[in-house]
Design an enzyme around this catalytic site. Structure first.
Site, PDB file in Angstrom:
ATOM      1  N   ASP A  71       0.650  -0.794   0.025  1.00  0.00           N
ATOM      2  CA  ASP A  71       0.030   0.017  -0.049  1.00  0.00           C
ATOM      3  C   ASP A  71       1.293   1.474  -0.076  1.00  0.00           C
ATOM      4  O   ASP A  71       1.312   1.020   1.084  1.00  0.00           O
ATOM      5  CB  ASP A  71      -0.672   0.352   1.184  1.00  0.00           C
ATOM      6  CG  ASP A  71      -2.161   0.604   1.228  1.00  0.00           C
ATOM      7  OD1 ASP A  71      -2.495   1.217  -0.329  1.00  0.00           O
ATOM      8  OD2 ASP A  71      -2.482   1.365   2.463  1.00  0.00           O
ATOM      9  N   ASP A 110       3.029   4.763  -5.821  1.00  0.00           N
ATOM     10  CA  ASP A 110       2.095   6.115  -5.397  1.00  0.00           C
ATOM     11  C   ASP A 110       2.760   7.366  -5.587  1.00  0.00           C
ATOM     12  O   ASP A 110       3.585   8.098  -4.977  1.00  0.00           O
ATOM     13  CB  ASP A 110       1.423   6.290  -3.766  1.00  0.00           C
ATOM     14  CG  ASP A 110       0.684   7.746  -3.621  1.00  0.00           C
ATOM     15  OD1 ASP A 110       0.311   8.381  -4.359  1.00  0.00           O
ATOM     16  OD2 ASP A 110       0.426   7.457  -2.770  1.00  0.00           O
ATOM     17  N   SER A 148     -13.285   4.399   4.444  1.00  0.00           N
ATOM     18  CA  SER A 148     -13.666   4.318   6.041  1.00  0.00           C
ATOM     19  C   SER A 148     -15.128   4.660   6.271  1.00  0.00           C
ATOM     20  O   SER A 148     -14.476   5.943   5.775  1.00  0.00           O
ATOM     21  CB  SER A 148     -12.614   4.447   7.006  1.00  0.00           C
ATOM     22  OG  SER A 148     -11.603   3.606   6.889  1.00  0.00           O
TER      23      SER A 148
HETATM   24  O1  G3H Z   1      -3.225   4.747   3.367  1.00  0.00           O
HETATM   25  C1  G3H Z   1      -2.641   4.369   4.526  1.00  0.00           C
HETATM   26  C2  G3H Z   1      -3.381   3.344   5.475  1.00  0.00           C
HETATM   27  O2  G3H Z   1      -4.109   3.750   6.139  1.00  0.00           O
HETATM   28  C3  G3H Z   1      -1.889   3.040   6.161  1.00  0.00           C
HETATM   29  O3  G3H Z   1      -1.214   3.192   6.985  1.00  0.00           O
HETATM   30  O4  G3H Z   1       1.109   4.261   7.646  1.00  0.00           O
HETATM   31  O5  G3H Z   1      -0.773   4.579   9.507  1.00  0.00           O
HETATM   32  O6  G3H Z   1       0.664   1.978   8.452  1.00  0.00           O
HETATM   33  P1  G3H Z   1      -0.365   3.315   8.374  1.00  0.00           P
HETATM   34  P1  13P Z   2      -8.823   5.037   5.597  1.00  0.00           P
HETATM   35  O1  13P Z   2      -8.218   6.107   6.078  1.00  0.00           O
HETATM   36  O2  13P Z   2     -10.602   5.171   4.930  1.00  0.00           O
HETATM   37  O3  13P Z   2      -9.117   3.276   6.376  1.00  0.00           O
HETATM   38  O4  13P Z   2      -8.305   4.438   4.199  1.00  0.00           O
HETATM   39  C1  13P Z   2      -7.058   3.615   4.281  1.00  0.00           C
HETATM   40  C2  13P Z   2      -6.325   3.220   3.255  1.00  0.00           C
HETATM   41  O5  13P Z   2      -6.910   4.317   1.649  1.00  0.00           O
HETATM   42  C3  13P Z   2      -5.243   2.389   2.880  1.00  0.00           C
HETATM   43  O6  13P Z   2      -4.637   2.815   1.489  1.00  0.00           O
HETATM   44 ZN    ZN Z   3      -4.477   4.243   0.824  1.00  0.00          ZN
END
Ligand code: G3H
Ligand code: 13P
Ligand code: ZN
Length: 330
Positions: free
Chosen positions: A93, A115, A235
């Site tokens: 991600d 990204d 979310s």
């Molecule tokens: O897009 C971000 C996701 O919610 C992951 O968040 O970088 O705090 O693990 P994080």
């Molecule tokens: P949320 O913060 O809305 O759950 O989005 C998560 C997300 O896009 C992870 O890449």
């Molecule tokens: Zn994201």
């Protein structure tokens, strides 16, 4: 070098094709610990849903990349043990460099996101193309991004949306060869997606955020028909979790998410992947706070992480059945 195929994982190609034809979206749930993974896998097996397990670079630092990869491999075996070999993708991600994406491809990820949305258009194209060329040699699928979501995207934050420009998408696809495209149409990361002053109140007095820009999505779909679109920041921020957290000592102010009806509508379109992380965080935190408040003498982590895991599983089942429409597709 480990191929994801040896681990029993799948890339996103076949799943997105089916999602497009079936009018649903595959859930992309973030994980960084065992309880989250158990909840995701058991919820998706029980609802017969394909799933994308997402690892952010923050998660990689937190949990150790090797451990996460073995956990994903374990997830495949766990699903079989639960009785259904659901398609599981291991996805990076918000990858922010070629090196990070390459390292994930080399260690068994079946899909990566590069990204480059914060770069200039030209630099985004160049970086994305470089990742696609490497990933495709290993049959790993790649998600790119055009447009910037407001809020925090990993360590980068933006105050305002830069909506995806539909006029750029064909050129971007043609030049990079990506397999899916994340777009910006009004969603954002985290639990505070909208300020109350941006919202209106409905007849029940509930705050309703401004609608997503479905006009932009429609324009994009017109230009690249049948191409898989990804929605980040999806979310819904269930208010019962916010209330439980605040009731038991939390301090979440103005937490407002994307209404589920909007996500249901998106899932029926070319949107084939919907990213959800914050709702899981809220569910776990609400349950842990509740246990701590009602059982102050409890100090066995299984006694608060276990209920948190059960809550999370119920949330994910709700998402696959009622929001994304991915249930009963395996
Ligand atoms: O897009 C971000 C996701 O919610 C992951 O968040 O970088 O705090 O693990 P994080
Ligand atoms: P949320 O913060 O809305 O759950 O989005 C998560 C997300 O896009 C992870 O890449
Ligand atoms: Zn994201």
């Amino acid at each position: 070098m480990v191929s994801y195929k040896e681990l029993g994982l799948v890339n996103t190609r076949e799943g997105f094709k089916k999602a497009m034809e079936g009018g649903y979206a595959i859930p992309a749930f973030n994980f960084n610990n065992m309880e989250q993974l158990q909840a995701i896998v058991s919820a998706c097996v029980e609802t017969r849903s394909p799933v994308i397990l997402q690892v952010s670079s923050g998660a990689r630092k937190y949990a150790n990349q090797t451990l996460l990869r073995y956990m994903a491999q374990g997830a495949v075996e766990y699903a079989k043990e639960l009785g259904l070999n659901i398609p599981i993708t291991l996805h990076l991600d918000h990858g922010d460099s070629f090196e990070l994406c390459k390292s994930c491809v080399d260690m068994g990820f079946s899909s990566v996101m590069i990204d480059g949305s914060h770069l200039s258009y030209e630099d985004n194209v160049a970086l994305t193309k470089q990742v696609v060329e490497y990933a495709h040699k290993h049959d790993v699928t790649v998600e790119g991004e055009l447009g910037v979501l407001a809020g925090v995207e990993d360590e980068v934050s933006a105050e305002h949306h830069t909506y995806t420009r539909p006029e750029e998408v064909e050129d971007f696809l043609g030049k990079t060869g990506v397999d899916s495209l994340a777009i910006s149409i009004g969603t954002s990361h985290g639990a505070m997606k909208f300020k109350p002053e941006q919202c209106t109140r409905n007849a029940q007095g509930i705050l309703v955020p401004p609608p997503l820009r479905f006009d932009i999505l429609d324009e994009i779909m017109k230009r690249i028909p049948g191409f898989p679109i990804v929605l980040h920041g999806s979310s819904s921020v269930p208010q019962q979790y916010v209330e439980t957290i605040n009731k038991h000592g939390g301090a979440l102010k103005d937490a407002i998410g994307i209404p589920e009806e909007e996500l249901r509508r998106a899932a029926k379109s070319s949107v084939c992947k919907i990213n959800i992380d914050s709702d899981g965080r809220l569910a776990m935190t609400a349950k842990v706070r509740e246990v701590f408040a009602s059982k102050p003498a409890e100090f066995d982590p299984r006694k608060y992480l276990g209920p948190a895991r059960d809550e999370l599983k119920a949330l994910y089942k709700h998402k696959t059945i009622n929001v994304l429409g991915s249930a009963n597709r395996v």
